[in-house]
Design a protein around this motif. Structure first.
Motif, PDB file in Angstrom:
ATOM      1  N   LEU A 136       0.858  -1.174   0.000  1.00  0.00           N
ATOM      2  CA  LEU A 136       0.000   0.000   0.000  1.00  0.00           C
ATOM      3  C   LEU A 136       0.901   1.234   0.000  1.00  0.00           C
TER       4      LEU A 136
ATOM      5  N   CYS B  24       1.212   5.010   0.792  1.00  0.00           N
ATOM      6  CA  CYS B  24       0.449   5.896   1.667  1.00  0.00           C
ATOM      7  C   CYS B  24       1.183   7.230   1.837  1.00  0.00           C
TER       8      CYS B  24
ATOM      9  N   ALA C  57      -6.563   2.393   4.826  1.00  0.00           N
ATOM     10  CA  ALA C  57      -5.631   1.279   4.993  1.00  0.00           C
ATOM     11  C   ALA C  57      -6.371  -0.004   5.343  1.00  0.00           C
TER      12      ALA C  57
ATOM     13  N   ASN D 221      -6.471  -3.335   3.081  1.00  0.00           N
ATOM     14  CA  ASN D 221      -5.943  -4.551   3.681  1.00  0.00           C
ATOM     15  C   ASN D 221      -6.982  -5.671   3.660  1.00  0.00           C
TER      16      ASN D 221
ATOM     17  N   VAL E 273       3.758  -1.656   3.566  1.00  0.00           N
ATOM     18  CA  VAL E 273       3.340  -0.292   3.284  1.00  0.00           C
ATOM     19  C   VAL E 273       4.554   0.523   2.858  1.00  0.00           C
TER      20      VAL E 273
ATOM     21  N   VAL F 174      -1.506   3.364  10.377  1.00  0.00           N
ATOM     22  CA  VAL F 174      -1.598   2.314   9.370  1.00  0.00           C
ATOM     23  C   VAL F 174      -1.045   1.000   9.923  1.00  0.00           C
TER      24      VAL F 174
ATOM     25  N   THR G 264      -3.463  -2.261  10.272  1.00  0.00           N
ATOM     26  CA  THR G 264      -3.259  -3.379   9.345  1.00  0.00           C
ATOM     27  C   THR G 264      -2.313  -4.426   9.925  1.00  0.00           C
TER      28      THR G 264
END
Lengths: 473, 307
Positions: A217, A219, A231, A235, A243, A260, A264
Motif C-alpha cells: 500500500l 500511503c 488502509a 488490507n 506499506v 496504518v 493493518t
C-alpha cells in the motif's frame, strides 16, 4: 516539539522532586501531553487512545516513579513503545524462483504510486535484479505516459497496452516478463478510493489474475485521521504485505505511519524522501518514532555524515586540525560535504531540539555557495596561507567572486577563528571539547547567518616593503 | 441548489459506508434529544478530531459548546448541531466563496499545491465548470517537471474542449506562464487557468519558483493573478496548516480547493486553516469526472462533519 514535550513533562514532575514520590495523577497528566502530541502528529484518535492506555500501564510500573528524571524516563517509555509498535524492521523483498516476482502497488489517488514504482524499480536494479514496470493505471489521463517517461530515464522497460481492461494488461505484462527474463515485475495500478466498489473489485480481479507475491500500500505521510479507514479497507480487500510511506521529505510528522501499522499490522517497508528517483529508503521505526514525537533524528544524521566522510579522511582532517594547519582547501571540502548531505537546513532538522526551533530561522544554503565562490577566487597560495591576503588581493578576490571586499575579510577572520579553536580543542579531553563547542554555539557562526565581520585588515607585509616600493618607482 | 443536493448525496453515500462499520453515528446521538453531559462532549471532541479539525481548534469548539451549555443557551443534544453549524458557517461568509473576477478579462487563476493533491484534475474540472458557463478558457501547462504532466493536461483540454498553451517537459514554467498570458490576451479569453508542478511547501527554491511564476503573470496582466487556488487533498492531516501557511507566504493564496472529498475523509483541516490563516474554501472536488466539482457549501460541509 521534543523540547516542548520534555519541558512539559518536567513541569509536571518538578513539583514532586522534593517529595520523592510521583502519583498516578502525575503520570496521567503527562500522558495527556503525549496524547496531544500524537494527535497533532495525525495519529488516529482511537490508536492514540489504545496507545496511551498501554503506555500508562507501563509507566505506572515502578521505573518512572522511582527514577531521578521521571520526565526523561517517561519520554523513553513512550519512544520505545512507539518504536516497538511500528517495528519490527522488515524491508526485505521476498523473491520467488522461478521468477518473476510480482509486486503490486495500490493506494489512493495522489499518494505517489507511479513515482514509487519507478523508485522501487531503481532500487531493485541496484540490487542486481531485472525489473519490469507494468503501467496498469488506465484511469488517470497520461499515467501510462508518465511511467514510460520514468522507465526511459532509468532504462527499465515498461509494459503498456492500449486497453481499458486492467486485468488483461496485468496478465499480459507478467507474461511479457516471463518471456523476456525479467525477474521482478512492478505493477503500477490506478489510484482509487477505498469506498469505490467498482475499482476495488477491479483490483481484486487483478490480484486474482496475476497473484502478486507482494502487495504494497502506498500511503502519503501527510494523511490525517482517515488513514485508518483507507488502509483497513485496502488490507481487507487485498491482504497487504507491506506499506510504503511517501513524501516524508516534507515537514509532516507522519503519524499516519503509526495508524496504518496499528490497523493493518503490516510492516512499513520503505519511505519516499524526495522527488528524485533514488530517494527511496528503508524504514526505521526508531527514527519514525522520534519524528512523530517531534524529536530529532540523530541516527539519520550520523548515517548521512558517514556517507560523506570516509574514516581515512576523518583521520587526516583530525591531524590537520590538531596541527592548526587547516587550509581553505580543506574548508572548501567540508563545505561541499555539507552540501552533499542536503544542505545546512536538512542537517539542522535532524539535530534534536533544533528541529523545532528552525521555524523562524532561515539557513541560507546560498551562503555556502557564496563562500565557495570566494574561496575559489583565491590563488593556491592564498588558500594555504590566508595571512598574505592584503587589500589588493582582497579586492581581486571580491571582484572574482562577486562580493564585497568586507565579505572576504569576514570570511578570513571566521576561518582564522575556527582554525584557532580547532587547534585548541584538539588538545582537550572530551569534556573540554563539549565546552568549546558550547562557546562556539554562542558565536555568530551558528546564529543562522555567517558573520559579517567588517574588520580592517592590514597587510602583513612590512611597512618597509612599501617604502622600498615607492622608492623604486 | 440542485448542485448542493447532489453534493450531499455523494457525501452521504461516501459516509454511509464508513459509518456502517463504526456503528451508531453521532448524528443519531445528536438527534435523539439526549441531555448534554460531559460524556457527549467527549464523544463530540473525538468526532471533531477524527475529522482532522485538529486538537487546538476542536478543543476551542468544545469549549464554546461547553460555555453555551453552562450558560443554559443549549440543553439537549438536539441543540448541538444547529449551534455548531452556526459556529462553523460563520467561518465562511457567502461573498468570500465566489471567484474573484477581473475587471476586464482575462481572469487569471493560478493553481498550486503539494505533490499529488490533485491540481491537474482540479484544473480540468474547473475548465469544464467555466466553459459550461460559456466562458472562453485557456490553460497554461506550467507543470514542466513531472513526467507526462503536460500530456495529462492536454488530454483534459481536449476533453473539455478548451485551448492549451504548453512547452516541452523541463522548460521554464515562468516562460510558459508568460506565453499563456499572451495567448489568453490575444484570444480574448475569459479565464486563464495556470497549472503548476506539485511541490512540497518545505522546498524553498521551488516555492521561489512559484513566486516567480506569479510575478511574471502579474507583470504581463496587471492585477493578476486574480485567484490563487491551493488544491488541498481532503485526506491531509495537520500538516495542511503548514502547507497553507507556506503557500500563502509564497503566492498569497486566495482560496482553497478541497479535493477528494468523495472518500471517507472529511477535510476538517480547512476549519483550522480558516481559523489560523484565514483562507476560505472555494470549491470541492468529488470525483475524477469533469463534472465532479462544486462550489463549496459550508452547510453541507458541516453536516458531513458530524454524520
Amino acid at each position: 516539539m521534543f523540547d516542548a514535550l520534555s519541558q512539559k513533562f518536567n513541569d509536571v514532575f518538578r513539583g514532586l522532586s522534593g517529595r520523592g514520590r510521583i502519583s498516578e495523577a502525575n503520570v496521567h497528566e503527562a500522558m495527556r501531553q503525549v496524547r496531544t502530541a500524537l494527535l497533532e502528529a495525525d495519529v488516529n484518535y482511537k490508536v492514540v487512545k489504545d496507545f496511551c492506555e498501554s503506555v500508562q500501564q507501563k509507566a505506572l510500573g515502578a521505573d518512572v516513579i522511582k527514577s531521578l528524571h521521571p520526565g526523561q524516563v517517561m519520554i523513553k517509555v513512550v519512544n520505545d513503545e512507539l518504536t516497538e509498535l511500528m517495528g519490527p524492521v522488515d524491508s526485505k523483498i521476498y523473491y520467488v524462483s522461478p521468477g518473476p516476482t510480482v509486486i503490486l502497488l495500490a493506494g489512493l489517488q495522489g499518494s505517489g504510486k507511479t513515482t514509487t514504482a519507478a523508485k522501487l524499480a531503481k532500487y531493485l536494479l541496484a540490487k542486481g535484479k531485472l525489473p519490469l514496470l507494468i503501467a496498469d493505471d488506465l484511469q488517470r489521463p497520461a499515467a501510462i505516459e508518465q511511467l514510460r517517461t520514468l522507465g526511459e530515464q532509468l532504462d527499465i522497460p515498461v509494459y503498456s497496452e492500449d486497453s481499458k481492461n486492467a486485468v488483461k494488461v496485468a496478465r499480459h505484462g507478467v507474461k511479457f516478463a516471463t518471456k523476456n527474463n525479467r525477474d521482478v515485475v512492478i505493477l503500477d495500478t490506478a489510484g482509487r478510493l477505498h469506498i469505490d466498489k467498482e475499482l476495488m473489485d477491479e483490483l481484486s480481479n487483478v490480484c486474482d489474475a496475476v497473484t502478486p507475491h507482494q502487495i504494497y500500500l502506498v500511503c502519503d505521510s501527510m494523511t490525517g485521521q482517515d488513514a485508518v479507514n483507507s488502509a483497513k479497507e485496502f488490507n481487507d480487500k487485498l491482504e497487504l504485505d507491506g506499506v510504503i510511506l511517501t513524501k516524508l521529505d516534507g515537514d509532516a510528522r507522519g503519524g499516519a505511519a503509526l495508524s496504518v501499522k496499528a490497523v493493518t499490522g503490516k510492516p512499513i517497508k520503505f519511505v519516499g524522501v524526495g522527488e528524485k528517483l533514488d530517494k527511496l529508503e528503508e524504514f526505521h521505526p526508531d527514527r519514525m518514532a522520534s519524528r512523530i514525537l517531534g524529536m530529532g533524528d540523530v541516527v539519520s544524521l550520523v548515517e548521512k555524515a558517514q556517507e560523506q566522510f570516509s574514516a581515512e579522511e576523518a583521520q587526516k582532517m583530525q591531524e590537520k586540525l590538531s596541527k592548526g594547519s587547516l587550509t581553505f582547501d580543506d574548508f572548501l571540502k567540508q563545505m561541499q560535504s555539507v552540501k552533499k548531505m542536503g544542505g545546512i537546513k536538512d542537517i539542522m532538522k535532524l539535530v534534536p531540539g533544533l528541529g523545532s526551533q528552525m521555524g523562524g530561522m532561515d539557513f541560507d544554503d546560498g551562503e555556502i555557495t557564496r563562500i565557495e565562490a570566494i574561496v575559489r577566487s583565491m590563488t593556491r597560495q592564498e588558500r594555504h596561507n590566508p595571512d598574505i591576503i592584503d587589500r589588493s588581493r582582497r579586492k581581486r578576490i571580491a571582484r572574482g567572486s562577486g562580493v564585497e571586499p568586507s565579505d572576504v575579510s569576514g570570511l578570513v577572520k571566521t576561518f582564522n577563528q575556527t582554525r584557532q579553536m580547532m587547534k585548541a580543542m584538539s588538545g582537550m579531553g572530551m569534556m573540554g571539547r563539549m565546552k568549546a563547542v558550547k562557546q562556539l554555539g554562542n558565536m555568530d557562526m551558528f546564529s543562522g547567518k555567517m558573520p559579517q565581520l567588517r574588520v580592517k585588515q592590514r597587510s602583513k607585509r612590512k611597512r618597509v616593503d612599501r617604502k622600498k616600493k615607492k622608492r623604486r618607482r | 441548489m440542485a448542485l448542493f443536493s447532489k453534493t450531499l448525496d455523494k457525501l452521504r453515500n461516501g459516509l454511509r459506508k464508513s459509518r456502517d462499520k463504526i456503528g451508531g453515528s453521532l448524528m443519531t446521538v445528536l438527534t435523539l434529544g439526549r441531555r448534554i453531559d460531559e460524556n457527549l462532549l467527549e464523544h463530540l471532541e473525538e468526532q471533531l478530531i477524527s475529522d482532522d479539525i485538529g486538537v487546538e481548534t476542536s478543543l476551542r469548539i468544545i469549549e464554546d459548546l461547553r460555555s453555551a451549555w453552562k450558560e443554559k443557551k443549549i440543553a439537549s443534544s438536539e441543540d448541538i448541531l444547529p449551534f455548531l453549524k452556526q459556529d462553523l458557517i460563520n467561518c465562511w461568509p457567502n461573498r468570500e466563496r465566489r471567484l474573484i473576477l477581473a475587471d476586464s478579462p482575462p481572469t487569471v487563476i493560478l493553481v498550486t499545491g503539494v505533490n499529488g493533491s490533485g491540481k491537474t484534475t482540479s484544473i480540468g474540472k474547473l475548465a469544464h465548470y467555466l466553459s459550461s458557463q460559456n466562458k472562453k478558457v485557456v490553460l497554461g501547462a506550467c507543470d514542466t517537471f513531472r513526467a507526462a504532466a503536460v500530456e495529462q493536461l492536454t488530454i483534459w483540454s481536449r476533453r473539455t474542449d478548451v485551448q492549451i498553451v504548453k512547452h516541452q517537459q523541463g522548460s521554464d514554467p515562468a516562460a510558459v506562464a508568460y506565453d499563456a498570458c499572451d495567448a489568453a490576451l490575444a484570444r480574448n479569453a475569459d479565464f486563464l487557468l495556470i497549472d503548476t508542478a506539485g511541490r512540497l511547501h518545505t522546498q524553498k527554491n521551488l516555492m521561489k519558483e512559484l513566486t516567480k511564476i506569479r510575478d511574471v503573470v502579474a507583470r504581463k496582466i496587471p492585477g493578476s493573478p486574480h485567484e490563487v487556488i491551493q488544491v488541498l487533498d481532503a485526506t491531509t492531516g495537520q500538516n495542511a496548516v503548514n502547507q497553507a501557511k507556506m503557500f500563502n507566504e509564497a503566492v498569497d493564496v486566495t482560496g482553497i480547493m478541497l479535493a477528494k472529498l468523495d472518500g471517507t475523509a472529511k477535510g476538517g483541516i480547512v476549519v483550522a486553516i480558516r481559523n489560523q490563516i484565514n483562507i476560505p474554501v472555494k470549491f470541492v472536488g468529488l470525483g475524477e469526472g469533469p463534472e465532479d466539482l462544486e462550489p463549496f457549501d459550508p452547510e453541507t460541509f458541516v453536516e458531513a462533519l458530524f454524520s
